[in-house]
Design a protein around this motif. Structure first.
Motif, short mmCIF file in Angstrom:
data_model
loop_
_atom_site.label_atom_id
_atom_site.label_comp_id
_atom_site.label_asym_id
_atom_site.label_seq_id
_atom_site.Cartn_x
_atom_site.Cartn_y
_atom_site.Cartn_z
N VAL A 103 0.76 -1.23 -0.12
CA VAL A 103 -0.01 -0.01 0.02
C VAL A 103 0.97 1.37 0.02
O VAL A 103 0.27 2.55 -0.33
CB VAL A 103 -0.88 0.21 1.24
N PHE A 104 2.29 0.94 0.34
CA PHE A 104 2.96 2.28 0.17
C PHE A 104 3.82 2.60 -0.92
O PHE A 104 4.13 1.54 -1.63
CB PHE A 104 4.07 2.06 1.24
N GLU A 105 4.09 3.59 -1.38
CA GLU A 105 4.75 3.86 -2.53
C GLU A 105 6.39 3.60 -2.60
O GLU A 105 6.82 3.10 -3.57
CB GLU A 105 4.78 5.53 -2.68
N SER A 115 0.01 5.28 10.37
CA SER A 115 -0.77 6.54 10.10
C SER A 115 0.01 7.27 8.62
O SER A 115 -0.51 8.22 8.19
CB SER A 115 -0.67 7.45 11.07
N ASP A 116 0.99 6.55 8.34
CA ASP A 116 1.80 7.25 7.11
C ASP A 116 0.94 7.27 6.00
O ASP A 116 0.33 6.18 5.83
CB ASP A 116 3.13 6.39 6.88
N ALA A 117 1.27 8.28 4.95
CA ALA A 117 0.36 8.17 3.65
C ALA A 117 0.64 7.17 2.83
O ALA A 117 1.66 6.51 3.03
CB ALA A 117 0.99 9.35 2.83
N VAL A 118 -0.57 6.76 2.30
CA VAL A 118 -0.29 5.46 1.52
C VAL A 118 -0.37 5.95 -0.01
O VAL A 118 -1.07 6.77 -0.30
CB VAL A 118 -1.56 4.40 1.73
N TYR A 119 0.35 5.25 -1.02
CA TYR A 119 0.30 5.60 -2.38
C TYR A 119 0.69 4.12 -2.91
O TYR A 119 1.98 4.27 -3.48
CB TYR A 119 1.02 6.66 -2.60
N LEU A 121 1.71 1.30 -5.85
CA LEU A 121 2.11 1.65 -7.19
C LEU A 121 1.49 0.70 -8.02
O LEU A 121 1.43 1.09 -9.28
CB LEU A 121 3.79 1.42 -7.16
N GLY A 122 0.87 -0.44 -8.03
CA GLY A 122 0.24 -1.28 -8.80
C GLY A 122 -1.09 -1.74 -8.32
O GLY A 122 -1.48 -1.38 -7.43
N VAL A 123 -1.71 -2.65 -9.25
CA VAL A 123 -3.11 -2.87 -9.11
C VAL A 123 -3.19 -3.65 -7.68
O VAL A 123 -4.40 -3.44 -7.38
CB VAL A 123 -3.78 -3.76 -10.46
N LYS A 128 -5.72 -3.91 -2.65
CA LYS A 128 -5.74 -4.20 -1.10
C LYS A 128 -5.84 -3.03 -0.37
O LYS A 128 -6.70 -3.01 0.52
CB LYS A 128 -4.40 -4.73 -0.90
N LEU A 129 -5.30 -2.00 -0.77
CA LEU A 129 -5.87 -0.72 -0.07
C LEU A 129 -7.29 -0.21 0.04
O LEU A 129 -7.81 0.14 1.10
CB LEU A 129 -5.11 0.53 -0.63
N ALA A 130 -7.78 -0.55 -1.22
CA ALA A 130 -9.38 -0.24 -1.28
C ALA A 130 -10.17 -1.04 -0.56
O ALA A 130 -10.99 -0.71 0.26
CB ALA A 130 -9.93 -0.34 -2.66
N GLY A 131 -9.75 -2.68 -0.35
CA GLY A 131 -10.13 -3.46 0.69
C GLY A 131 -10.17 -2.92 2.17
O GLY A 131 -11.17 -2.87 2.88
#
Length: 284
Positions: A103-105, A115-119, A121-123, A128-131
């Motif tokens: 979920v991390f860049e 609590s760190d920002a998530v970004y 890179l791939g599908v 998984k983040l959307a879940g």
């Protein structure tokens, strides 16, 4: 205690079944027994079994394949966890969902905290983040455990792949510019049970190995221990290569080390070198 486990045939699912208390009534289901991307099927199964705990150890984990199969990845990684969380809410069950470091860049230099920002890179990471987000919106008290670089004596994983390649090749080029923490599935299983036993507050937790390495360093550790245990006649030479030298359909985070400080209230980080020795001893 009734426990419903999805992803029963995967690495984590198998390890969980090894550790469940004998007093628990466990319904362990693989994809053949329950299609978790079918909301009606999920609701029917949960209503019939009436579990006190639901653990979702199922995932679409083929990172590169996900790039060409985004709908299939989303069905398992995004919508299925939401269906399970909704069903858990209806019957008052505790819900544990497993997520990923992807979920991390991967541009960080300090271990990621929850609590760190998530970004992603791939599908794979995006689904998984959307879940995660759907689960949290439906059931805020759900426990979400992000983990990384999973290996075990079960299924397909990096340890088994390296051992197979080492028997045929005197030299191997392994990516040496991606940093992460190998994690034994058996240790993830232990931490899941620990959070449940200790009634951990809902939210996201990071759990991974206790030492960061590159894939090349992980491979060297595998070969060294395998030779010591007599699993390998001779260690192959490991040549560290760059990510650019080994292009893949999916981009991967260069740095996905996670801090286990939050979850340390319930368990220590995975002692992956020690666990690796145990896994190797169990392999033929």
């Amino acid at each position: 205690m009734k426990i419903l486990l999805t992803g029963a045939n995967g690495q984590l699912g198998r390890c969980l079944q090894d550790l469940f208390p004998k007093t628990a009534e466990v319904l362990a289901l693989g994809s053949a027994e329950l299609d978790i991307s079918n909301q009606s099927a999920v609701n029917t199964q949960v209503e019939q079994f009436q579990p006190a705990i639901i653990i979702n150890a199922a995932a679409y984990t083929e990172v590169d394949k996900a790039e060409s199969e985004p709908e299939q990845a989303a069905a398992v990684n995004t919508y299925a966890p939401a269906y399970l969380a909704s069903a858990a809410k209806k019957v008052g069950a505790k819900f544990v969902h497993v997520s990923t470091d992807y979920v991390f860049e991967g541009n960080g230099t300090q271990p990621y905290i929850e609590s760190d920002a998530v970004y992603p890179l791939g599908v794979y990471g995006k689904t998984k983040l959307a879940g995660e987000l759907l689960v949290q919106s439906i059931l805020p008290e759900a426990i979400i455990i992000r983990t990384a670089w999973v290996f075990s004596e079960y299924g397909n994983n990096f340890v088994k792949t390296m051992l197979r390649l080492a028997k045929d090749r005197p030299e191997l080029g392994i990516v040496g510019d991606q940093l992460g923490c190998p994690t034994y599935a058996g240790d993830i299983a232990k931490v899941i049970l620990a959070t449940l036993e200790n009634s951990a507050p809902g939210g996201i937790y990071h759990f991974c190995g206790d030492e960061q390495v590159t894939w090349a360093e992980f491979a060297s550790a595998i070969f060294q221990q395998a030779e010591q245990q007599g699993k390998l006649a001779k260690q192959p030479k490991v040549n560290a290569i760059t990510t650019a030298d080994f292009p893949t359909p999916a981009k991967r985070p260069a740095y996905s080390v996670m801090s286990t400080a939050k979850i340390s209230e319930f368990t220590a980080a995975s002692p992956w070198r020690q666990s690796l020795a145990t896994v190797l001893s169990r392999l033929d």
